[in-house]
Design an enzyme around this catalytic site. Structure first.
Site, PDB file in Angstrom:
ATOM      1  N   HIS A  76       0.818  -1.224   0.000  1.00 54.11           N
ATOM      2  CA  HIS A  76       0.000   0.000   0.000  1.00 54.11           C
ATOM      3  C   HIS A  76       0.848   1.268   0.000  1.00 54.11           C
ATOM      4  O   HIS A  76       0.308   2.367  -0.109  1.00 54.11           O
ATOM      5  CB  HIS A  76      -1.024  -0.017   1.146  1.00 54.11           C
ATOM      6  CG  HIS A  76      -0.509   0.384   2.492  1.00 54.11           C
ATOM      7  ND1 HIS A  76      -0.116  -0.528   3.440  1.00 54.11           N
ATOM      8  CD2 HIS A  76      -0.325   1.595   3.047  1.00 54.11           C
ATOM      9  CE1 HIS A  76       0.273   0.120   4.525  1.00 54.11           C
ATOM     10  NE2 HIS A  76       0.160   1.417   4.306  1.00 54.11           N
ATOM     11  N   ASP A 121       0.133  -7.515   1.700  1.00 55.02           N
ATOM     12  CA  ASP A 121       0.612  -6.133   1.735  1.00 55.02           C
ATOM     13  C   ASP A 121       2.144  -6.081   1.800  1.00 55.02           C
ATOM     14  O   ASP A 121       2.718  -5.706   2.814  1.00 55.02           O
ATOM     15  CB  ASP A 121      -0.038  -5.402   2.924  1.00 55.02           C
ATOM     16  CG  ASP A 121       0.103  -3.892   2.832  1.00 55.02           C
ATOM     17  OD1 ASP A 121       0.591  -3.404   1.796  1.00 55.02           O
ATOM     18  OD2 ASP A 121      -0.258  -3.203   3.802  1.00 55.02           O
ATOM     19  N   GLN A 208       0.643   5.947  11.526  1.00 57.04           N
ATOM     20  CA  GLN A 208       0.770   6.448  10.159  1.00 57.04           C
ATOM     21  C   GLN A 208       2.209   6.867   9.848  1.00 57.04           C
ATOM     22  O   GLN A 208       2.821   7.610  10.606  1.00 57.04           O
ATOM     23  CB  GLN A 208      -0.183   7.636   9.934  1.00 57.04           C
ATOM     24  CG  GLN A 208      -1.542   7.225   9.388  1.00 57.04           C
ATOM     25  CD  GLN A 208      -2.194   6.105  10.173  1.00 57.04           C
ATOM     26  OE1 GLN A 208      -2.273   6.171  11.384  1.00 57.04           O
ATOM     27  NE2 GLN A 208      -2.668   5.068   9.492  1.00 57.04           N
ATOM     28  N   GLY A 209       2.731   6.388   8.735  1.00 57.60           N
ATOM     29  CA  GLY A 209       4.103   6.692   8.336  1.00 57.60           C
ATOM     30  C   GLY A 209       5.085   5.585   8.717  1.00 57.60           C
ATOM     31  O   GLY A 209       6.228   5.599   8.277  1.00 57.60           O
ATOM     32  N   ASP A 210       4.634   4.658   9.542  1.00 57.63           N
ATOM     33  CA  ASP A 210       5.475   3.498   9.875  1.00 57.63           C
ATOM     34  C   ASP A 210       5.252   2.366   8.877  1.00 57.63           C
ATOM     35  O   ASP A 210       6.026   1.391   8.846  1.00 57.63           O
ATOM     36  CB  ASP A 210       5.167   2.979  11.280  1.00 57.63           C
ATOM     37  CG  ASP A 210       5.603   3.941  12.364  1.00 57.63           C
ATOM     38  OD1 ASP A 210       6.671   4.561  12.200  1.00 57.63           O
ATOM     39  OD2 ASP A 210       4.884   4.068  13.371  1.00 57.63           O
ATOM     40  N   SER A 211       4.211   2.463   8.088  1.00 61.67           N
ATOM     41  CA  SER A 211       3.863   1.408   7.137  1.00 61.67           C
ATOM     42  C   SER A 211       5.052   0.980   6.306  1.00 61.67           C
ATOM     43  O   SER A 211       5.873   1.811   5.899  1.00 61.67           O
ATOM     44  CB  SER A 211       2.780   1.887   6.178  1.00 61.67           C
ATOM     45  OG  SER A 211       1.527   1.659   6.743  1.00 61.67           O
TER      46      SER A 211
END
Ligand code: ARG
Length: 264
Positions: A76, A121, A208-211
């Site tokens: 993603h 993912d 958010q942003g660690d993905s």
């Protein structure tokens, strides 16, 4: 956008990919934990060199060096497969603004074949040149899908919070599939996903942003091994809402053959 909607929207097949990518945007503030401290959420700064394979990607994701020229991240975090020179990988530093930072552009992306926003993912990013740093092994059996995991990233330190300049780390316990499935009312893809977090208290999580970044632990030889890829969650660090990670062992063969197709 509000991250809790991400979960609901993930269930709608159409547009799920785009929406998952949009969840990278820090969300509108929700009820916040009293004082999550600096974090991943509830984390502390990592030491320089502690996780040498950690990579920050310019679209606002994390990743890990699978080989010196290939970064493993989340599907993603990328828009598809093919030639792609738009991504910059920053490596070798905990402080992204450090003059020591190693910055290398992408040349190609391989998004997990068949990725449609649910499960699978993972993605690989080929770099323009190798980075001379240690790589992170991936789990190729389910043997390490339990215990306590380390998480790390430059993402938000609380739900709706801002991206971090310094790499943060924390540890979270494994959450079994049945518990996680109950927490998420069936939106979990159990064979594809592994969950972790403090069910009772929350307070520690990726955000958010660690993905795309790794969730990892030590193997029997004492070496770090990647068991998960940061994927999604309802909000961040909420009690009863564990973080959901791509189950790396499930895809280890696909990742290896994908990397081979990118020329290692
Ligand atoms: N989808 C998020 C990202 O793109 C990761 C969210 C992880 N959330 C969580 N509660 N563990 O950065």
């Amino acid at each position: 956008m509000r991250d809790h909607l991400t979960v609901l929207r993930r269930t709608a097949a159409a547009g799920a990919v785009a929406l998952a990518a949009l969840s990278l945007t820090p969300g509108t503030a929700q009820a916040r934990p009293a004082d999550p401290g600096p974090g991943v959420v509830g984390g502390v700064p990592a030491q320089q060199g502690e996780f040498p394979w950690m990579v920050r990607l310019s679209m606002g994701c994390g990743g890990a060096l699978y080989t010196q020229q290939i970064v493993l991240t989340a599907a993603h975090c990328v828009s598809g497969s093919g030639a792609n020179t738009s991504i910059t990988a920053t490596a070798g530093v905990v402080d992204l603004n450090s003059s020591q930072a190693i910055k290398v552009k992408s040349t190609r992306v391989l998004q997990a074949p068949g990725y449609n926003g649910t499960g699978k993912d993972w993605a690989l990013i080929k770099l323009a040149k190798p980075i001379n740093l240690p790589t992170l092994k991936i789990a190729n059996t389910t043997a390490y899908n339990n215990g306590t995991f380390t998480i790390a990233g430059w993402g938000a330190d609380q739900e709706g919070g801002s991206q971090q300049r310094t790499l943060l780390k924390a540890t979270v316990p494994f959450v079994d599939d049945a518990t996680c499935q109950e927490a998420y009312g069936g939106s979990l893809t159990p064979g594809d996903e592994i969950c972790a977090g403090y069910m009772d208290t929350g307070g520690v999580d990726t955000c958010q942003g660690d993905s795309g970044g790794p969730m990892f632990r030590k193997d029997d030889t004492g070496a770090w091994i990647e068991v998960g890829i940061v994927s999604w969650g309802e909000g961040c660090a909420r009690p009863g809402k564990p973080g959901v990670y791509t189950e790396v062992s499930t895809f280890a063969k696909d990742i290896a053959s994908g990397a081979a197709s990118l020329g290692g």
